[in-house]
Write a protein that holds these residues in place. Sequence first.
Motif, mmCIF file in Angstrom:
data_model
loop_
_atom_site.group_PDB
_atom_site.id
_atom_site.type_symbol
_atom_site.label_atom_id
_atom_site.label_comp_id
_atom_site.label_asym_id
_atom_site.label_seq_id
_atom_site.Cartn_x
_atom_site.Cartn_y
_atom_site.Cartn_z
ATOM 1 N N ARG A 42 0.857 -1.098 0.096
ATOM 2 C CA ARG A 42 0.028 0.072 -0.162
ATOM 3 C C ARG A 42 0.753 1.208 0.063
ATOM 4 N NH1 ARG A 42 -2.458 -0.262 4.905
ATOM 5 N NH2 ARG A 42 -3.762 1.678 4.450
ATOM 6 N N GLY A 43 2.205 1.295 0.302
ATOM 7 C CA GLY A 43 3.090 2.270 -0.080
ATOM 8 C C GLY A 43 3.031 3.560 0.793
ATOM 9 N N ASP A 44 2.631 4.649 0.357
ATOM 10 C CA ASP A 44 2.571 5.802 1.057
ATOM 11 C C ASP A 44 1.393 5.893 2.226
ATOM 12 O OD1 ASP A 44 4.961 6.820 0.182
ATOM 13 O OD2 ASP A 44 4.063 8.457 -1.150
ATOM 14 N N GLU A 45 0.323 5.194 1.644
ATOM 15 C CA GLU A 45 -0.821 5.103 2.491
ATOM 16 C C GLU A 45 -0.741 4.422 3.740
ATOM 17 O OE1 GLU A 45 -5.532 3.461 2.284
ATOM 18 O OE2 GLU A 45 -4.187 2.905 0.695
ATOM 19 N N ALA A 46 0.257 3.387 3.641
ATOM 20 C CA ALA A 46 0.536 2.468 4.845
ATOM 21 C C ALA A 46 1.528 3.447 6.025
ATOM 22 C CB ALA A 46 1.135 1.354 4.441
ATOM 23 N N LEU A 47 2.330 4.159 5.144
ATOM 24 C CA LEU A 47 3.289 4.926 5.850
ATOM 25 C C LEU A 47 2.489 6.265 6.789
ATOM 26 C CD1 LEU A 47 6.390 5.645 3.476
ATOM 27 C CD2 LEU A 47 6.170 3.754 5.155
ATOM 28 N N ARG A 48 1.461 6.723 6.069
ATOM 29 C CA ARG A 48 0.659 7.639 6.917
ATOM 30 C C ARG A 48 0.152 7.191 8.086
ATOM 31 N NH1 ARG A 48 -0.319 9.061 1.082
ATOM 32 N NH2 ARG A 48 1.150 10.697 0.671
ATOM 33 N N GLU A 49 -0.430 5.881 7.732
ATOM 34 C CA GLU A 49 -1.228 5.355 8.765
ATOM 35 C C GLU A 49 -0.422 4.925 9.847
ATOM 36 O OE1 GLU A 49 -3.539 1.968 7.694
ATOM 37 O OE2 GLU A 49 -4.595 2.969 6.249
ATOM 38 N N TYR A 50 0.840 4.404 9.780
ATOM 39 C CA TYR A 50 1.473 4.003 10.689
ATOM 40 C C TYR A 50 2.504 5.236 11.550
ATOM 41 C CZ TYR A 50 1.143 -0.923 9.511
ATOM 42 O OH TYR A 50 0.763 -2.019 9.106
ATOM 43 N N THR A 51 2.753 6.329 10.623
ATOM 44 C CA THR A 51 3.280 7.576 11.345
ATOM 45 C C THR A 51 2.141 8.115 12.198
ATOM 46 O OG1 THR A 51 4.490 7.715 9.417
ATOM 47 C CG2 THR A 51 4.339 9.866 10.814
ATOM 48 N N LYS A 52 1.000 8.121 11.826
ATOM 49 C CA LYS A 52 -0.083 8.683 12.755
ATOM 50 C C LYS A 52 -0.185 7.682 13.982
ATOM 51 C CE LYS A 52 -4.957 10.541 12.739
ATOM 52 N NZ LYS A 52 -6.054 10.429 11.890
ATOM 53 N N LYS A 53 -0.293 6.380 13.822
ATOM 54 C CA LYS A 53 -0.245 5.656 14.902
ATOM 55 C C LYS A 53 0.756 5.655 16.021
ATOM 56 C CE LYS A 53 -0.903 0.682 16.038
ATOM 57 N NZ LYS A 53 -1.115 -0.672 15.517
ATOM 58 N N PHE A 54 2.049 5.394 15.349
ATOM 59 C CA PHE A 54 3.122 5.409 16.322
ATOM 60 C C PHE A 54 3.878 6.795 16.623
ATOM 61 C CE2 PHE A 54 3.462 1.254 13.870
ATOM 62 C CZ PHE A 54 2.909 0.553 14.881
ATOM 63 N N ASP A 55 3.818 7.607 15.923
ATOM 64 C CA ASP A 55 4.505 8.945 15.954
ATOM 65 C C ASP A 55 3.422 10.061 16.300
ATOM 66 O OD1 ASP A 55 7.319 8.117 15.390
ATOM 67 O OD2 ASP A 55 6.456 7.968 13.370
ATOM 68 N N ARG A 56 2.153 9.681 16.271
ATOM 69 C CA ARG A 56 1.077 10.717 16.376
ATOM 70 C C ARG A 56 1.045 11.986 15.790
ATOM 71 N NH1 ARG A 56 2.071 7.930 21.558
ATOM 72 N NH2 ARG A 56 0.158 7.046 22.282
ATOM 73 N N VAL A 57 1.295 11.899 14.420
ATOM 74 C CA VAL A 57 1.387 13.193 13.684
ATOM 75 C C VAL A 57 0.917 12.625 12.510
ATOM 76 C CG1 VAL A 57 3.896 12.571 13.233
ATOM 77 C CG2 VAL A 57 3.089 14.934 12.775
ATOM 78 N N ASP A 58 0.091 13.615 11.589
ATOM 79 C CA ASP A 58 -0.114 13.423 10.334
ATOM 80 C C ASP A 58 0.750 13.967 9.388
ATOM 81 O OD1 ASP A 58 -2.841 12.053 10.376
ATOM 82 O OD2 ASP A 58 -3.588 13.965 11.633
ATOM 83 N N ILE A 59 1.399 13.279 8.435
ATOM 84 C CA ILE A 59 2.241 13.933 7.538
ATOM 85 C C ILE A 59 1.795 13.394 5.886
ATOM 86 C CG2 ILE A 59 4.470 13.665 6.494
ATOM 87 C CD1 ILE A 59 5.721 13.277 9.400
ATOM 88 N N GLU A 60 1.470 14.391 5.257
ATOM 89 C CA GLU A 60 1.197 14.126 3.800
ATOM 90 C C GLU A 60 2.503 13.752 2.781
ATOM 91 O OE1 GLU A 60 -1.514 13.155 0.834
ATOM 92 O OE2 GLU A 60 -2.049 13.697 2.993
ATOM 93 N N ASP A 61 3.572 14.537 3.086
ATOM 94 C CA ASP A 61 4.615 14.557 2.202
ATOM 95 C C ASP A 61 5.855 14.180 3.088
ATOM 96 O OD1 ASP A 61 6.464 14.803 0.314
ATOM 97 O OD2 ASP A 61 6.161 16.647 -0.299
ATOM 98 N N PHE A 62 6.441 13.053 3.017
ATOM 99 C CA PHE A 62 7.375 12.437 3.701
ATOM 100 C C PHE A 62 8.916 13.218 3.223
ATOM 101 C CE2 PHE A 62 4.145 9.183 4.079
ATOM 102 C CZ PHE A 62 4.187 9.089 5.333
ATOM 103 N N LYS A 63 8.943 13.875 2.292
ATOM 104 C CA LYS A 63 10.148 14.323 1.622
ATOM 105 C C LYS A 63 10.623 15.611 2.565
ATOM 106 C CE LYS A 63 12.887 15.268 -2.458
ATOM 107 N NZ LYS A 63 12.719 15.267 -3.922
ATOM 108 N N VAL A 64 11.655 15.889 3.000
ATOM 109 C CA VAL A 64 12.243 17.053 3.173
ATOM 110 C C VAL A 64 12.746 17.902 2.221
ATOM 111 C CG1 VAL A 64 13.985 18.011 4.810
ATOM 112 C CG2 VAL A 64 12.936 15.862 5.514
ATOM 113 N N TYR A 65 12.363 19.078 2.281
ATOM 114 C CA TYR A 65 12.952 20.107 1.158
ATOM 115 C C TYR A 65 13.806 21.048 1.462
ATOM 116 C CZ TYR A 65 8.748 18.008 -1.375
ATOM 117 O OH TYR A 65 7.956 17.255 -1.819
ATOM 118 N N LYS A 66 14.626 21.663 0.491
ATOM 119 C CA LYS A 66 15.728 22.736 0.717
ATOM 120 C C LYS A 66 15.305 23.425 1.908
ATOM 121 C CE LYS A 66 18.670 25.853 -1.788
ATOM 122 N NZ LYS A 66 18.893 26.531 -2.941
#
Length: 430
Positions: A42-66
């Motif tokens: 499920r790719g990014d969708e799964a990453l968002r779910e687990y980040t919300k569950k374990f890190d308690r934060v909603d992140i839409e875009d995981f990439k860090v920009y300049k």
Amino acid sequence: MIVKGIKELTEEEKYSIINRNKMNLEEIIPTVKEILDNVKNRGDEALREYTKKFDRVDIEDFKVYKEEIEEAYEKVDYKVVSAIERAYENIKRFHEIQLESIKEWEIEKDGIKTGQIVRPVRSAGCYVPGGRAFYPSTVLMTVVPAKVAGVKRVVVVSPPYGKGINPVTLVASHIAGADEIYKVGGAQAIGALAYGTETIPKVDIIVGPGNIYVTCAKMLVSGSEVKIDFPAGPSEVLIICDEEAKDEYVAMDLLAQGEHDPNSSCILLTTSREKAISIKNKILELMKNTERRNILERSLKNMAILYGDITECIEFSNEYAPEHLEIITENPREILKYIENAGSVFLGEYTPVPVGDYATGTNHVLPTGGCSRIYSGLSVDYFLKKISIQELSKEGLECISETVITLAEIEGLHNHAKTVKIRLQDKIDL
């Protein structure tokens, strides 16, 4: 805390010390496997779910920009940035010299040329523990050897700090030369690196320390898809010292390692019972006014102070195979001749483990739990492939034709033999 002669240890006591902190992954494998499968499917969708569950934060875009990196520099004290830069230079220099020792070579005899070429993997993922904690040294120790080895794409993943990554981690990643940085951690980050998602392309090798879930995930993805460095557990030190060693130095070095984790392993091997008792008392004295006392009180339960002659100390150390080995004796290099197993060795009274953790340039990503018997610490070598080459003239093929044909035919691989015969049909019968 055990204080005992090496020869006085029971088999059970010795087994318990040698087989310290073995990770029991059986209970968490189903959970970690489920996370990895979800990320794979499920790719990014799964990453968002687990980040919300374990890190308690909603992140839409995981990439860090300049822009986020530029903001990080504004938040980090100049003294910290300067220290990271100085450490980077030492680590880079050490690994550049390490790279020079890995040679391409070629030999020729009787028309047969054989040799070795060296090529880096194309991409590497560096896991850096994060969240509220930050480990700039781990960024340097994982990214720098990959870049020195010539890896074209080096990725850092680290658990989010709010909706971003800790500024110190970002600054260290930029100084080290990371090509991409993503705010994702845990087993799900390992899955993203191993299988790839819509945002995070897969890598060829994953390195870096983490908690038991990260370690388990690395072990599960290791294989044909991705290479890992080695399983890493709680930090550990073993110190060999003689009667002349300063009690305060030795005691503080043991406490320094013990403050990492309640499961840290700290072992002292010394050459007299009196020295063992003296250092134990110094440890208890220093404990009264030390930071992280709550962790140290628990890690001290894993400490063993043992005494015996120097030969017994060396033999026990080699059997223990420590992550960090300090030798504080009158002539530490004489002891070094007999050391067979260790992740990294620290010689003399002015070389405590933290100098290697941060600044000498040697790598602090090291095998634990006795794994230094079979693994080396992280190095440029982990990011390189050695490819063998061969080139034969017709005369060279003639020289080894009988050997090839005989062995191929005895194994029943007659077409293997014919590939040689067909090239020498003017010389031998088909």
